[in-house]
Design a protein around this motif. Sequence first.
Motif, PDB file in Angstrom:
ATOM      1  N   GLY A  88      15.697 -17.180  72.898  1.00 52.17           N
ATOM      2  CA  GLY A  88      15.406 -16.440  71.684  1.00 52.17           C
ATOM      3  C   GLY A  88      16.530 -15.548  71.216  1.00 52.17           C
ATOM      4  N   PHE A  89      17.765 -15.970  71.397  1.00 50.32           N
ATOM      5  CA  PHE A  89      18.912 -15.244  70.845  1.00 50.32           C
ATOM      6  C   PHE A  89      19.991 -16.271  70.538  1.00 50.32           C
ATOM      7  N   GLY A  90      20.901 -15.896  69.662  1.00 50.97           N
ATOM      8  CA  GLY A  90      21.869 -16.858  69.151  1.00 50.97           C
ATOM      9  C   GLY A  90      23.254 -16.674  69.725  1.00 50.97           C
ATOM     10  N   ARG A  91      24.213 -17.362  69.094  1.00 47.89           N
ATOM     11  CA  ARG A  91      25.603 -17.334  69.528  1.00 47.89           C
ATOM     12  C   ARG A  91      26.129 -15.904  69.508  1.00 47.89           C
ATOM     13  N   PRO A  92      26.864 -15.482  70.544  1.00 44.89           N
ATOM     14  CA  PRO A  92      27.357 -14.109  70.575  1.00 44.89           C
ATOM     15  C   PRO A  92      28.654 -13.938  69.801  1.00 44.89           C
ATOM     16  N   VAL A  93      28.993 -12.680  69.535  1.00 43.35           N
ATOM     17  CA  VAL A  93      30.327 -12.301  69.079  1.00 43.35           C
ATOM     18  C   VAL A  93      30.865 -11.306  70.096  1.00 43.35           C
ATOM     19  N   ILE A  94      32.184 -11.183  70.164  1.00 45.84           N
ATOM     20  CA  ILE A  94      32.812 -10.330  71.162  1.00 45.84           C
ATOM     21  C   ILE A  94      33.977  -9.589  70.513  1.00 45.84           C
ATOM     22  N   THR A  95      34.193  -8.344  70.915  1.00 47.85           N
ATOM     23  CA  THR A  95      35.321  -7.570  70.409  1.00 47.85           C
ATOM     24  C   THR A  95      36.223  -7.171  71.571  1.00 47.85           C
ATOM     25  N   ASP A  96      37.452  -6.793  71.249  1.00 41.02           N
ATOM     26  CA  ASP A  96      38.396  -6.405  72.291  1.00 41.02           C
ATOM     27  C   ASP A  96      38.064  -5.055  72.907  1.00 41.02           C
ATOM     28  N   ASP A  97      37.278  -4.233  72.206  1.00 40.53           N
ATOM     29  CA  ASP A  97      36.947  -2.919  72.757  1.00 40.53           C
ATOM     30  C   ASP A  97      35.580  -2.906  73.436  1.00 40.53           C
ATOM     31  N   GLY A  98      35.103  -4.088  73.846  1.00 37.95           N
ATOM     32  CA  GLY A  98      33.991  -4.142  74.774  1.00 37.95           C
ATOM     33  C   GLY A  98      32.609  -4.197  74.193  1.00 37.95           C
ATOM     34  N   VAL A  99      32.441  -4.717  72.992  1.00 36.45           N
ATOM     35  CA  VAL A  99      31.114  -4.870  72.422  1.00 36.45           C
ATOM     36  C   VAL A  99      30.794  -6.358  72.352  1.00 36.45           C
ATOM     37  N   ILE A 100      29.629  -6.725  72.841  1.00 35.19           N
ATOM     38  CA  ILE A 100      29.135  -8.091  72.730  1.00 35.19           C
ATOM     39  C   ILE A 100      27.802  -8.016  72.004  1.00 35.19           C
ATOM     40  N   ALA A 101      27.667  -8.797  70.937  1.00 31.36           N
ATOM     41  CA  ALA A 101      26.434  -8.786  70.154  1.00 31.36           C
ATOM     42  C   ALA A 101      25.947 -10.210  69.988  1.00 31.36           C
TER      43      ALA A 101
END
Length: 296
Positions: A268-281
């Motif tokens: 029940g969740f989709g493809r993630p995104v990631i940032t260089d400063d440590g956030v994954i959504a």
Amino acid sequence: MSSDADLPLPAGETRGHVSTAANGGWVAGSGSSGGVIRWHNGAAENLGRANGQQTELTDINSSGTAVGMTYANSREDDAVVYRNGQFTTLPIPPGRRTARALAVNDAGDVVGTALGIGDSFDLTIWPAASPGTVLTINPDPAVYGYVSPVEIDEQGRILVRASSSETDFFVRYLDGTMTKLALGTDYVTAFRNGRIAGEKYENDRFVTPEWDLTGTIVRQLDVWATEPVVDSGTRTAGIYRTADDGYALGVWESGVLTHTLITSPDGGFGRPVITDDGVIATIGDTRATFHHRCPA
């Protein structure tokens, strides 16, 4: 250490859809009203609709510049960029009918696709250094009917997907030269700082390799992950299957699974995104972002 937090919704919105994130606490997506939402360090801002039309945001950079497209009669219409407090419609290339903006880097270079006569799509570039300029790129128009960006990185390089009866990948460099890569798969989803990631079927199973700019495999995740995303260093995020046949959002360091941020029995969740400063959504109909701070 990891934690999760609900993103607030602006007044009048009953549901949020996360679509992209960037360094500096930026997250963007859409709301139930057909407009778009931008979050900065957890604070929500309703950007409304570009040109009064239903709008979708596809990417955001570390300055908060967001790009996407509008829809007319349920069909993609214009490529748009939000910066300096307003939406701007990007020019459609000559001979094309519509355009869509899919990615933006920190320099403000925007890449996407433009629909031509005969329903062909070409890679489209709106360079930040030349406002009002639009370029269309096709490695071989006689061969490829659909050419689109996987992503543009901070060095201005674009990973290009070119499809006909088969799918090929190219790296386009800032000087306009292109190199064809022999990746051996159609499933490529990530490109950042020269890192390329995707899925490949070999020896009767799927694996998740990472390639360099020459198309050479430099590592493989120890657990198969779908739709992997990468940062500029050695971190990867993706969705993997658990031992009880559920789904999990995982984080890998140099190919080794180190953290599981969320699990679900039915995905029940989709493809993630990631940032260089440590956030994954996670992308999808969710208001949750997952903050992962790895030790230095």
